[in-house]
Design an enzyme around this catalytic site. Structure first.
Site, PDB file in Angstrom:
ATOM      1  CG  HIS A  39     -61.711  42.578  -1.004  1.00 59.99           C
ATOM      2  ND1 HIS A  39     -60.557  43.326  -1.172  1.00 59.99           N
ATOM      3  CD2 HIS A  39     -61.350  41.501  -0.254  1.00 59.99           C
ATOM      4  CE1 HIS A  39     -59.556  42.717  -0.547  1.00 59.99           C
ATOM      5  NE2 HIS A  39     -60.004  41.614   0.014  1.00 59.99           N
ATOM      6  CG  HIS A  63     -58.246  36.644  -0.973  1.00 61.35           C
ATOM      7  ND1 HIS A  63     -58.902  37.334  -1.962  1.00 61.35           N
ATOM      8  CD2 HIS A  63     -58.164  37.494   0.080  1.00 61.35           C
ATOM      9  CE1 HIS A  63     -59.192  38.553  -1.521  1.00 61.35           C
ATOM     10  NE2 HIS A  63     -58.764  38.679  -0.281  1.00 61.35           N
ATOM     11  CG  ASP A  64     -60.801  37.781   2.153  1.00 62.07           C
ATOM     12  OD1 ASP A  64     -59.797  37.468   2.836  1.00 62.07           O
ATOM     13  OD2 ASP A  64     -60.965  38.919   1.667  1.00 62.07           O
ATOM     14  CD  GLU A  67     -59.253  35.843   7.526  1.00 60.92           C
ATOM     15  OE1 GLU A  67     -58.145  35.318   7.354  1.00 60.92           O
ATOM     16  OE2 GLU A  67     -59.455  37.057   7.438  1.00 60.92           O
ATOM     17  CG  ASP A  68     -64.481  36.839   5.481  1.00 58.52           C
ATOM     18  OD1 ASP A  68     -63.930  36.815   6.600  1.00 58.52           O
ATOM     19  OD2 ASP A  68     -64.250  37.706   4.631  1.00 58.52           O
ATOM     20  CG  ASP A 127     -56.047  40.999   0.894  1.00 60.22           C
ATOM     21  OD1 ASP A 127     -57.265  41.187   0.682  1.00 60.22           O
ATOM     22  OD2 ASP A 127     -55.565  40.830   2.024  1.00 60.22           O
TER      23      ASP A 127
HETATM   24 ZN    ZN Z   1     -59.065  40.152   1.258  1.00 67.70          ZN
END
Ligand code: ZN
Length: 188
Positions: A39, A63-64, A67-68, A127
């Site tokens: 992704h 970018h993630d 968050e992850d 995204d």
């Molecule tokens: Zn994403």
């Protein structure tokens, strides 16, 4: 290669390594078991295709990550510089949003992205395009109502981001049309 160009290539390669490590063992929604890293790789490729600069493409790769994973914005700033960190931060939902109903979270995202920089909005459109392409690739992974809500939310978020790249917006619109088609008659 100039020293600056070499530095950019090294930063890009390092971003992929950091993202691959952060997303290790994570997969995308669905039975296909697609590794999560596919992704951010797709988002970065879309941003580069739309003419994003090096910091924006590096931030798209990452970018993630905040968050992850346990990685922090401060660590991103130290390794990749303040602009990349700002962009990753703009792409990170505050933890309290995770408690909200999905559509409410999307409304907050839309509000938040409306004030974000052009570069952040570019990454957000890429995204959402990648997410809709995933739905189109494996529509059976989605419960129809949930898919409908997702598409509606993505549409709102992207509407708040428009005005940065006509090509990217067209790619999103196309992904939306294909996702709707693939989800078939289940959607109104
Ligand atoms: Zn994403």
């Amino acid at each position: 290669m100039t020293e600056a160009a070499q530095g950019d290539v090294a930063r890009m390669a390092r971003a992929f390594l950091v993202a691959a490590r952060a997303h290790i063992g994570q997969t995308r929604k669905g039975k296909a078991g697609i590794p999560y890293i596919n992704h951010p790789a797709e988002v970065a490729e879309l941003v580069a295709w739309a003419g994003g600069d090096v910091d924006t493409v590096v931030a798209a790769v990452l970018h993630d990550v905040v968050e992850d994973s346990e990685t922090t914005v401060a660590e991103i700033a130290e390794a990749f510089g303040p602009q990349v960190a700002r962009l990753v931060e703009a792409m990170t939902n505050p933890p309290e949003w995770e408690e909200l109903p999905k559509i409410e979270m999307k409304l907050r995202q839309a509000q938040h992205m409306g004030q974000a920089s052009a570069e952040a909005r570019m990454i957000k459109i890429a995204d959402q395009t990648s997410n809709l392409r995933d739905i189109a690739r494996e529509p059976e992974a989605w419960e129809p109502m949930a898919a409908e809500r997702y598409l509606e939310g993505a549409g709102r978020v992207v509407d708040a981001c428009r005005g940065t790249s006509a090509a990217l917006e067209a790619a999103f619109d196309e992904a939306m049309a294909i996702a709707r088609q693939r989800l078939g008659g289940t959607l109104a």
